[in-house]
Design a protein around this motif. Sequence first.
Motif, PDB file in Angstrom:
ATOM      1  N   ASP A 163       0.816  -1.220   0.000  1.00 25.11           N
ATOM      2  CA  ASP A 163       0.000   0.000   0.000  1.00 25.11           C
ATOM      3  C   ASP A 163       0.848   1.267   0.000  1.00 25.11           C
ATOM      4  O   ASP A 163       0.323   2.381   0.033  1.00 25.11           O
ATOM      5  CB  ASP A 163      -0.975   0.017   1.178  1.00 25.11           C
ATOM      6  N   GLY A 164       2.167   1.107  -0.022  1.00 29.88           N
ATOM      7  CA  GLY A 164       3.056   2.264  -0.071  1.00 29.88           C
ATOM      8  C   GLY A 164       3.524   2.769   1.281  1.00 29.88           C
ATOM      9  O   GLY A 164       4.439   3.593   1.353  1.00 29.88           O
ATOM     10  N   LEU A 165       2.879   2.300   2.357  1.00 27.62           N
ATOM     11  CA  LEU A 165       3.317   2.680   3.696  1.00 27.62           C
ATOM     12  C   LEU A 165       4.480   1.792   4.126  1.00 27.62           C
ATOM     13  O   LEU A 165       4.735   0.740   3.544  1.00 27.62           O
ATOM     14  CB  LEU A 165       2.160   2.556   4.688  1.00 27.62           C
ATOM     15  N   HIS A 166       5.170   2.215   5.147  1.00 28.79           N
ATOM     16  CA  HIS A 166       6.353   1.477   5.577  1.00 28.79           C
ATOM     17  C   HIS A 166       5.975   0.176   6.286  1.00 28.79           C
ATOM     18  O   HIS A 166       4.898   0.058   6.872  1.00 28.79           O
ATOM     19  CB  HIS A 166       7.209   2.333   6.506  1.00 28.79           C
ATOM     20  N   LEU A 167       6.892  -0.774   6.249  1.00 26.13           N
ATOM     21  CA  LEU A 167       6.684  -2.053   6.922  1.00 26.13           C
ATOM     22  C   LEU A 167       6.634  -1.892   8.435  1.00 26.13           C
ATOM     23  O   LEU A 167       5.957  -2.653   9.132  1.00 26.13           O
ATOM     24  CB  LEU A 167       7.827  -3.007   6.535  1.00 26.13           C
ATOM     25  N   ASP A 168       7.339  -0.906   8.953  1.00 27.64           N
ATOM     26  CA  ASP A 168       7.421  -0.704  10.399  1.00 27.64           C
ATOM     27  C   ASP A 168       6.178   0.005  10.931  1.00 27.64           C
ATOM     28  O   ASP A 168       5.792   1.066  10.428  1.00 27.64           O
ATOM     29  CB  ASP A 168       8.661   0.134  10.728  1.00 27.64           C
ATOM     30  N   PRO A 169       5.545  -0.539  11.975  1.00 20.40           N
ATOM     31  CA  PRO A 169       4.290   0.057  12.477  1.00 20.40           C
ATOM     32  C   PRO A 169       4.466   1.441  13.094  1.00 20.40           C
ATOM     33  O   PRO A 169       3.552   2.266  13.015  1.00 20.40           O
ATOM     34  CB  PRO A 169       3.791  -0.957  13.514  1.00 20.40           C
ATOM     35  N   TRP A 170       5.620   1.704  13.722  1.00 23.09           N
ATOM     36  CA  TRP A 170       5.813   3.025  14.342  1.00 23.09           C
ATOM     37  C   TRP A 170       6.041   4.093  13.274  1.00 23.09           C
ATOM     38  O   TRP A 170       5.545   5.214  13.394  1.00 23.09           O
ATOM     39  CB  TRP A 170       6.968   2.962  15.316  1.00 23.09           C
ATOM     40  N   ARG A 172       4.719   3.855  10.331  1.00 28.76           N
ATOM     41  CA  ARG A 172       3.371   4.010   9.741  1.00 28.76           C
ATOM     42  C   ARG A 172       2.500   4.931  10.583  1.00 28.76           C
ATOM     43  O   ARG A 172       1.697   5.705  10.041  1.00 28.76           O
ATOM     44  CB  ARG A 172       2.682   2.653   9.588  1.00 28.76           C
ATOM     45  N   THR A 173       2.634   4.856  11.898  1.00 29.08           N
ATOM     46  CA  THR A 173       1.849   5.751  12.766  1.00 29.08           C
ATOM     47  C   THR A 173       2.132   7.200  12.412  1.00 29.08           C
ATOM     48  O   THR A 173       1.207   8.020  12.295  1.00 29.08           O
ATOM     49  CB  THR A 173       2.180   5.491  14.248  1.00 29.08           C
ATOM     50  N   HIS A 174       3.392   7.525  12.232  1.00 31.78           N
ATOM     51  CA  HIS A 174       3.755   8.889  11.857  1.00 31.78           C
ATOM     52  C   HIS A 174       3.277   9.214  10.437  1.00 31.78           C
ATOM     53  O   HIS A 174       2.770  10.321  10.184  1.00 31.78           O
ATOM     54  CB  HIS A 174       5.272   9.080  11.959  1.00 31.78           C
ATOM     55  N   GLN A 175       3.402   8.265   9.527  1.00 27.95           N
ATOM     56  CA  GLN A 175       2.961   8.509   8.151  1.00 27.95           C
ATOM     57  C   GLN A 175       1.470   8.790   8.094  1.00 27.95           C
ATOM     58  O   GLN A 175       1.022   9.663   7.335  1.00 27.95           O
ATOM     59  CB  GLN A 175       3.312   7.307   7.268  1.00 27.95           C
ATOM     60  N   ARG A 176       0.702   8.083   8.871  1.00 32.82           N
ATOM     61  CA  ARG A 176      -0.753   8.294   8.862  1.00 32.82           C
ATOM     62  C   ARG A 176      -1.146   9.639   9.451  1.00 32.82           C
ATOM     63  O   ARG A 176      -2.258  10.115   9.230  1.00 32.82           O
ATOM     64  CB  ARG A 176      -1.442   7.149   9.613  1.00 32.82           C
ATOM     65  N   LEU A 177      -0.220  10.250  10.180  1.00 34.13           N
ATOM     66  CA  LEU A 177      -0.442  11.606  10.691  1.00 34.13           C
ATOM     67  C   LEU A 177       0.131  12.658   9.746  1.00 34.13           C
ATOM     68  O   LEU A 177       0.146  13.839  10.071  1.00 34.13           O
ATOM     69  CB  LEU A 177       0.188  11.751  12.084  1.00 34.13           C
ATOM     70  N   GLY A 178       0.597  12.209   8.581  1.00 31.93           N
ATOM     71  CA  GLY A 178       1.079  13.144   7.566  1.00 31.93           C
ATOM     72  C   GLY A 178       2.577  13.339   7.533  1.00 31.93           C
ATOM     73  O   GLY A 178       3.056  14.255   6.855  1.00 31.93           O
ATOM     74  N   ILE A 181       9.451  10.625   5.500  1.00 27.09           N
ATOM     75  CA  ILE A 181      10.813  10.256   5.878  1.00 27.09           C
ATOM     76  C   ILE A 181      11.798  11.251   5.277  1.00 27.09           C
ATOM     77  O   ILE A 181      11.716  11.594   4.097  1.00 27.09           O
ATOM     78  CB  ILE A 181      11.128   8.831   5.399  1.00 27.09           C
ATOM     79  N   LEU A 182      12.744  11.703   6.107  1.00 23.94           N
ATOM     80  CA  LEU A 182      13.779  12.630   5.643  1.00 23.94           C
ATOM     81  C   LEU A 182      15.106  11.919   5.385  1.00 23.94           C
ATOM     82  O   LEU A 182      15.624  11.936   4.283  1.00 23.94           O
ATOM     83  CB  LEU A 182      13.986  13.746   6.659  1.00 23.94           C
ATOM     84  N   ALA A 183      15.652  11.287   6.421  1.00 22.44           N
ATOM     85  CA  ALA A 183      16.973  10.677   6.297  1.00 22.44           C
ATOM     86  C   ALA A 183      17.306   9.912   7.577  1.00 22.44           C
ATOM     87  O   ALA A 183      16.711  10.158   8.628  1.00 22.44           O
ATOM     88  CB  ALA A 183      18.040  11.759   6.073  1.00 22.44           C
TER      89      ALA A 183
END
Length: 242
Positions: A163-170, A172-178, A181-183
């Motif tokens: 689905d394009g989100l990261h494998l890591d759940p933590w 993903r939590t940040h990604q779902r809040l908008g 990833i920077l570096a």
Amino acid sequence: MQIVTTRDRLDLTGDAMAPLRAAWPTFALHDPVSIEYRDAFEACFPQYDVLLVDNDQVLANAAAVALRWNGSVATLPAGYDGAVVQSVTEHHAGVPADTLCIMSATVHPSHLGRGLAAMALTALRDRAAQAGLPRVIVPVRPTLKAGYPLTPMADFLTWLRPDGLHLDPWIRTHQRLGATILAPAPRSMVVTGTVAEWEKWTAMAFPQTSSYVVPGALDLVHIDRTLDRGHYEETNLWMQHH
């Protein structure tokens, strides 16, 4: 459930926080920078130390600092330790902050899976907006990375689900809040101790000089029996909330 700060509820900063501290690997609680700057951290940024409380039980805690950052990846702080030092130093020097740096978000072990971490992160983002801080960053400590200590963070950050989100759940939590990833954040946290201290912190034996996989560690722990020294440099992942 209430969202308060530790300044509002000083009665909940002791034993009530113990289950949340237990969620961290013991060695991480011996980061010398964090220990040295803890009192200043708490004194400078009490408004960014939030608790989710229900009937006097702390369900979650999230803490942040405020610092100055120009938005360039090249000028990000040197990880967790660097953000602590920079924020406190700038605060004492009167440097106007323009960025909230979220340092941690921890949920009571018996209340995982309820979305409380996202609520705590949102509470900090709201405080950033109220304080006129246009940027929010975080040195993320990915949950799954401890299972892959041999994998460089630069590779790990590319591990995506269909689905394009990261494998890591933590992450993903940040990604779902908008967040994006920077570096990688190399040397985000550095912990050094004697061999005996590392054996106590990890409940492991280190019989020879070598690099070891340690439960909860995102990277290898390097043990030198000759120097009686254990050294750990943790790589985190910088993300920015939008």
